[in-house]
Design a protein around this motif. Structure first.
Motif, PDB file in Angstrom:
ATOM      1  N   ARG A   1      -7.247  24.868  -3.328  1.00 44.45           N
ATOM      2  CA  ARG A   1      -5.940  25.817  -3.289  1.00 44.45           C
ATOM      3  C   ARG A   1      -6.413  26.972  -2.632  1.00 44.45           C
TER       4      ARG A   1
ATOM      5  N   LEU B   1     -15.349   9.361 -10.269  1.00 43.26           N
ATOM      6  CA  LEU B   1     -14.171  10.030 -10.966  1.00 43.26           C
ATOM      7  C   LEU B   1     -14.043  11.044  -9.810  1.00 43.26           C
TER       8      LEU B   1
ATOM      9  N   ARG C   1      -9.952  24.796  -7.462  1.00 46.71           N
ATOM     10  CA  ARG C   1      -9.547  26.172  -6.977  1.00 46.71           C
ATOM     11  C   ARG C   1      -9.814  26.178  -5.662  1.00 46.71           C
TER      12      ARG C   1
ATOM     13  N   ASN D   1      -7.820  18.871  -7.891  1.00 47.03           N
ATOM     14  CA  ASN D   1      -7.212  19.977  -8.405  1.00 47.03           C
ATOM     15  C   ASN D   1      -8.169  21.211  -8.269  1.00 47.03           C
TER      16      ASN D   1
ATOM     17  N   THR E   1      -0.987  18.367 -20.321  1.00 48.76           N
ATOM     18  CA  THR E   1      -2.061  19.138 -20.895  1.00 48.76           C
ATOM     19  C   THR E   1      -2.008  20.238 -21.961  1.00 48.76           C
TER      20      THR E   1
ATOM     21  N   THR F   1      -6.837  16.030 -14.265  1.00 49.58           N
ATOM     22  CA  THR F   1      -6.177  15.462 -13.094  1.00 49.58           C
ATOM     23  C   THR F   1      -7.094  14.392 -12.641  1.00 49.58           C
ATOM     24  N   SER F   2      -8.410  14.747 -12.540  1.00 50.83           N
ATOM     25  CA  SER F   2      -9.267  13.479 -11.970  1.00 50.83           C
ATOM     26  C   SER F   2      -9.209  12.481 -12.961  1.00 50.83           C
TER      27      SER F   2
ATOM     28  N   SER G   1      -9.549  21.028 -17.351  1.00 48.41           N
ATOM     29  CA  SER G   1     -10.902  20.266 -17.868  1.00 48.41           C
ATOM     30  C   SER G   1     -11.064  18.992 -17.252  1.00 48.41           C
ATOM     31  N   ALA G   2     -10.488  18.892 -15.911  1.00 45.72           N
ATOM     32  CA  ALA G   2     -10.803  17.810 -15.185  1.00 45.72           C
ATOM     33  C   ALA G   2      -9.755  16.728 -15.635  1.00 45.72           C
TER      34      ALA G   2
ATOM     35  N   ARG H   1     -13.812  22.058 -21.888  1.00 42.85           N
ATOM     36  CA  ARG H   1     -14.757  23.020 -20.887  1.00 42.85           C
ATOM     37  C   ARG H   1     -15.333  24.055 -21.564  1.00 42.85           C
TER      38      ARG H   1
ATOM     39  N   TRP I   1      -7.803  19.476 -22.344  1.00 39.89           N
ATOM     40  CA  TRP I   1      -7.444  20.430 -22.072  1.00 39.89           C
ATOM     41  C   TRP I   1      -7.061  21.138 -20.648  1.00 39.89           C
ATOM     42  N   GLN I   2      -6.248  22.074 -20.471  1.00 43.07           N
ATOM     43  CA  GLN I   2      -6.179  22.564 -18.985  1.00 43.07           C
ATOM     44  C   GLN I   2      -7.239  22.868 -18.491  1.00 43.07           C
TER      45      GLN I   2
ATOM     46  N   GLU J   1       2.241  15.405 -15.490  1.00 34.66           N
ATOM     47  CA  GLU J   1       2.405  15.919 -16.930  1.00 34.66           C
ATOM     48  C   GLU J   1       3.999  16.275 -17.045  1.00 34.66           C
TER      49      GLU J   1
END
Ligand SMILES: Nc1ncnc2c1ncn2[C@@H]1O[C@H](COP(=O)(O)OS(=O)(=O)O)[C@@H](OP(=O)(O)O)[C@H]1O
Length: 620
Positions: free
Chosen positions: A552, A543, A549, A547, A416, A350-351, A347-348, A450, A344-345, A369
């Motif tokens: 960012r 891992l 927060r 991405n 995702t 990208t890693s 929830s790691a 998550r 899911w979005q 994506e």
């Protein structure tokens, strides 16, 4: 629980050397035109950063050398004056009787030039000679200053040599002075003898002469003493300048080492690139041979393409992929595409994407994506516009690249939005998950989940950071937003739909908190790669933590303000879905449901424990 510190993803750890020039500054003296020096300095500047610093250093090097040269020349002139002021016998004695090392024999430099016709004047005066040339001429002041225009290790060696020889030369000057003094003393003794022998003819005159001579000798001694002192002072100044030069040269040497390391890295990168190109060429050669099996003298090195391979070559539609999948394929050939990261979005994913794309048996899509089945196909895998199918197959998943690798690499993508919409109904009554199965029934699916409140808050932050729509636009309080939206963002319904559509063996469920826990991460990554049928030990890296927060925002995000009762209420809101998910996990034997739920309960408790006694919380 989660790793706090950001890791740099292995892919990004690339020193892009500016140049792969093959000549190091250490040997640049042997390179006319100093192209190697320019290249090495470019690398060096790339590492050291500030060109102004380099310029400063170069300036100080030149100043040091200039000082050294001037001081050296002055020393030579003074020394010559001192020597000339002595008797010619003394000078001759110094020249012929004091054994001097080759390096201080006047005229040596010119002999050196004659011996090496290949070394033109410009090279020589620019200090471009090698180390041997420098040390050979080091006793010669002119040559020292000439050699000083070089750089790098040559300079370092030069400066050292200069310092040593300068010290030796000063000692020789002193020795020469001492030698002259000795001669004067003995000449004085000689002068006394004739006086004693000839007193009959004018003792008074002789005495007067002797007196005058003694006076002259004393004056001469004083003068010589002064010159000696001056020579010593000049020698000391020269030694100081040489020392300074040596310090600078040592600094240059350090930088030279850095430049060399960069150059070595560049050479290694170039070699790796070459090896990759060779491997690719070999692969392509194999195909060439397969494509022209009847060519004269042809001897196939590789086996023929599989029926699956040949069938895929024609494919520009999803239906064609499916049809081709009925064909026989060799062991080790992956179906195309092999797997999806569904979500899911936050929830790691990208890693995980980065970790898998770096696997040598995996081919990454053109973007993380593509959201092809969600956006382009409107969550109906059977309703995808044909022209988009072709684009997806060829440009996003790169079918031709997979074929070039003889289908021995697993192709994947990660969108995702797929996971959360598994239960969405398509126009013909199927769920989105079922429509996917009808198109790509072999595809393996990975979904990471998550703790739902923290996942939603992370998504909220993501949308706020990107200034896109959030439920805060709809509801005036964070609590209201979460209370109303969370039920729509459940896990159990979509997961059930995916499990209804696909065999459970094709679905791998990961818990974000466990996947990203340092002590469990390796175990999970191994499970992921085993599930995909690729070497579970590769890539041998952790891992990433991508991405975030914090990245960012540029700082760690503050917790979301909430009252304790509100947070407790949100736990109540998500609890039924968590329980349903636990039931599914148990029913399908996909995970230890108790451990899973306990992990999320721990997250809730951590937040509750951090609330102030007056009930104010900061939710992470
Ligand atoms: N290794 C590791 N350890 C701990 N946490 C990790 C890790 N990798 C990713 N993350 C956190 O996952 C969040 C990003 O998830 P996604 O990449 O799936 O986001 S996205 O949906 O693709 O935008 C994002 O969460 P927030 O920082 O809370 O927003 C990341 O920090």
């Amino acid at each position: 629980m989660h790793r706090g510190a950001s890791q740099t993803h292995g892919n990004g750890a690339t020193l892009t050397p500016r140049s792969s020039a093959g000549v190091t500054p250490r040997h640049r003296g042997a390179v006319p035109g100093n192209k190697a020096r320019d290249a090495a300095e470019a690398i060096w500047m790339g590492i050291e950063g500030s060109p102004s610093k380099d310029a400063q250093l170069r300036r100080s090097r030149v100043n040091g050398r200039f000082m050294f040269t001037v001081v050296g020349l002055a020393a030579t002139v003074l020394l010559s004056l001192a020597v000339l002021s002595n008797s010619s016998t003394s000078a001759a004695s110094w020249q012929f009787h004091s054994p001097q090392p080759d390096s201080v024999v006047p005229g040596r430099r010119h002999r050196k030039l004659e011996r090496e016709p290949g070394l033109d004047q410009e090279q020589f005066s620019a200090g471009d000679g090698d180390e041997e040339q420098h040390s050979a001429g080091a006793g010669d002041q002119e040559q020292l200053s000439a050699g000083d225009d070089g750089g790098g290790k040559v300079e370092g060696g030069d400066a050292d040599t200069a310092q040593d020889d300068e010290g030796a030369e000063t000692e020789q000057r002193l020795a020469a002075g001492a030698g002259s003094e000795g001669l004067i003393d003995s000449s004085g003794a000689e002068t006394e003898q004739p006086i004693d022998a000839d007193t009959q003819q004018g003792a008074a005159e002789a005495a007067k002469e002797a007196h005058t001579s003694k006076q002259q000798q004393q004056e001469q001694q004083q003068e010589q003493q002064q010159q000696k002192e001056q020579a010593v002072a000049v020698g000391e100044a020269a030694a100081q300048a040489a020392e300074q030069s040596a310090v600078q040269a040592a600094e240059v040497d350090t930088q030279t080492a850095a430049a060399q390391a960069a150059e070595q890295a560049a050479a290694q990168a170039a070699a790796a690139e070459q090896a990759a190109a060779a491997a690719q060429a070999a692969l392509d050669d194999g195909y060439e041979q397969e494509q022209q099996p009847d060519a004269p003298g042809h001897k196939a090195k590789r086996r023929k393409k599989s029926a699956y391979h040949r069938a895929l070559e024609r494919c520009v539609t999803l239906a064609c992929l499916q049809e081709a999948a009925q064909q026989e394929r060799y062991k080790g050939q992956f179906l195309f595409p092999h797997f999806f990261i569904l979500g899911w979005q936050k929830s790691a994913t990208t890693s995980l994407f980065h970790h898998l794309k770096d696997h040598p048996e995996v081919l990454m899509p053109v973007e993380k994506e593509p959201e092809f089945f969600s956006y382009d196909c409107g969550y109906d895998a059977r309703g995808c516009p044909p022209e988009m199918q072709q684009e997806y197959i060829e440009e996003t998943l790169h079918l031709s690249r997979a074929l070039r690798h003889n289908l021995n690499r697993a192709t994947f993508e990660g969108s995702t939005h797929y996971a959360r919409e598994g239960q969405r109904l398509t126009p013909n009554g199927d769920t989105f998950a079922a429509s996917m199965y009808k198109v790509l029934p072999w595809v393996r699916l990975i979904a990471s989940m998550r703790e739902p409140i923290s996942r939603y808050l992370s998504m909220l932050g993501h949308n706020l950071d990107k200034n896109t729509y959030t439920c805060l636009n709809k509801h005036d309080s964070l609590f209201k937003c979460l209370e109303l939206e969370l039920p729509w963002n459940n896990y159990s319904m979509p997961i059930q739909s995916w499990l209804d559509a696909f065999p459970k063996e094709q679905l791998l469920l990961l818990q974000y908190e466990s996947l990203t826990a340092e002590d469990k991460e390796a175990e999970h990554l191994t499970a992921v790669k085993s599930f995909l049928g690729v070497d579970p030990k590769l890539p041998a890296v952790q891992l990433a933590h991508s991405n975030t927060r914090a990245d960012r925002l540029g700082h760690a995000p503050e917790g979301w303000p909430m009252l304790k009762w509100q947070y407790e209420r949100l736990i109540e809101v998500v609890r039924p879905d968590v329980d349903s998910l636990a039931d599914i996990l148990t029913k399908y034997g996909l995970a230890d449901a108790n451990a899973w739920v306990a992990e999320w309960e721990k997250a809730w408790q951590t937040n509750l424990d951090a609330c102030t006694p007056d009930g104010k919380c900061s939710i992470q």
